[in-house]
Design a protein around this motif. Sequence first.
Motif, short mmCIF file in Angstrom:
data_model
loop_
_atom_site.label_atom_id
_atom_site.label_comp_id
_atom_site.label_asym_id
_atom_site.label_seq_id
_atom_site.Cartn_x
_atom_site.Cartn_y
_atom_site.Cartn_z
N GLY A 114 52.98 27.78 33.61
CA GLY A 114 54.11 28.35 34.68
C GLY A 114 53.55 29.64 35.19
N PHE A 115 52.12 30.03 35.25
CA PHE A 115 51.80 31.24 35.84
C PHE A 115 50.71 30.97 36.73
N GLN A 116 50.56 32.15 37.58
CA GLN A 116 49.01 32.22 38.19
C GLN A 116 49.15 33.68 37.97
N SER A 117 48.34 34.03 37.04
CA SER A 117 48.08 35.46 36.73
C SER A 117 47.02 36.22 37.88
N LEU A 118 47.33 37.45 37.69
CA LEU A 118 46.28 38.31 38.87
C LEU A 118 45.42 39.20 37.84
N VAL A 119 44.09 38.95 37.95
CA VAL A 119 43.21 39.89 37.13
C VAL A 119 42.51 40.41 38.20
N VAL A 120 42.69 42.09 38.16
CA VAL A 120 42.20 42.87 39.41
C VAL A 120 40.63 43.09 38.89
N SER A 121 40.04 43.25 40.16
CA SER A 121 38.66 43.75 40.27
C SER A 121 38.65 45.12 39.84
N ASP A 122 37.34 45.54 40.11
CA ASP A 122 36.99 47.12 39.67
C ASP A 122 37.63 47.83 40.94
N ARG A 123 37.85 47.27 41.96
CA ARG A 123 38.10 48.12 43.30
C ARG A 123 39.68 47.96 43.60
N THR A 124 40.51 47.42 42.54
CA THR A 124 41.95 47.36 42.69
C THR A 124 42.47 48.07 41.39
N ASP A 125 43.63 48.84 41.67
CA ASP A 125 44.48 49.41 40.79
C ASP A 125 45.34 48.39 40.14
N VAL A 126 45.61 48.17 39.00
CA VAL A 126 46.52 47.33 38.24
C VAL A 126 47.92 47.75 38.54
N PHE A 127 48.34 49.08 38.60
CA PHE A 127 49.69 49.54 38.75
C PHE A 127 49.86 49.54 40.15
N PHE A 128 49.07 49.62 41.04
CA PHE A 128 48.90 49.55 42.44
C PHE A 128 49.62 48.08 42.82
N LEU A 129 48.68 47.06 42.07
CA LEU A 129 49.01 45.51 42.46
C LEU A 129 50.40 45.35 41.86
N PHE A 130 50.83 45.89 40.56
CA PHE A 130 52.21 45.35 40.28
C PHE A 130 53.20 45.98 41.19
#
Length: 383
Positions: free
Chosen positions: A290-306
Amino acid sequence: MVEQDRCHDINAWEQRKGAEVICVRRDTIANPPKDIVDVELENLIEGGGLQGDLSLRTASTSVFHEHDTLFGRLRPYLRKFWFANTSGVKSGEIWSLYSSTLKPEFLYALTQSAQFLNQALQTAGTKMPRAEWKTIVEAYFAVSQAEEQEKIGILFQKLEQLIDAEKRKLDLLQKKKTALLRQIFGQKLRFKGYDNPWEPRRLGEIVTVVGGGTPDTNNPLYWNGDINWFTPAEIGSNAYASKSERRITEEGLEHSSAKLLPAGRTVLFTSRASIGLTAILMVEACTNQGFQSLVVSDRTDVFFLFGLCNRIKKQAIRNAAGSTFIEISGKQLAKIPLQIPSLDEQRRIGKVVRTMDSLIAVATRKIDLLTLKKKALLHQMFV
């Protein structure tokens, strides 16, 4: 020896039949004025309170008075009630309770107690169970003396006022976060020193989209291991995910399409039915399908993505398909177009997201603690 003080003297309480102390109001009004308060079942909040549109919008003619206790008799396990601070009309699925012998505030507390709810739960019907008034009038309830009733009523009124105040604070924080992020991601609000235009990117360019899976539920070797395994039902109420209800083994992971996701770099994103429920993963874990999880790259901040996920969610819902339930695939999700700033600006924005979520978590915790305190007091007093 000095006798220990007690909240109340249980010996001073007496058992009274429901018919003696609780009445249900049966008044009606032929032509309710247009400005009258109209309380329907959807207005009553689980655990106590009122919400939503209260304007006259139905054909309700059943009356309630100020200081009545309104109790939702349809599906009483939902525990919906309200201490009326005004008069009005209501749904026929709501009891308007009053008493000629009990203090109004005490009656309101009594209806929230286990002894009252246990009687209300002896319902008629299966699909749409309703509390039966004949059960209430035949039951016996513990009742204190008038002076103590008043003190107990005041205590619970103050607790409810505290809970309501914290709920208002939480609502304001959530609205402030929504408004702030709308301005930030709409690029109407920028940090000083950041004026470079945001660059167009596809979601798949800044994250790796990872699906989930479920090991064979009939194979005990795949379950009760050490690996967290999340389902959509566990996501959405908290910003962070750190412990799942069920766990799988290494063997279960190997023999399913579930993938191990990294801690601190993954945003769990539900992809079917309720699309776009999210949480930042704080431990290594996997998910069901039931998920398509998003794993950030080194050029992406996880809190920004959230913080960006609300915009991603809206586009995901538009692109979703399905007959039984809507769903978005990993490929479709990866194609979603976005505007992305530099990593340094992402981190500044991510810090704002993290701060707001921390404030919301503190406010939520206060509400939970006050609610638990109220529940404990109800259990201790109405034994």
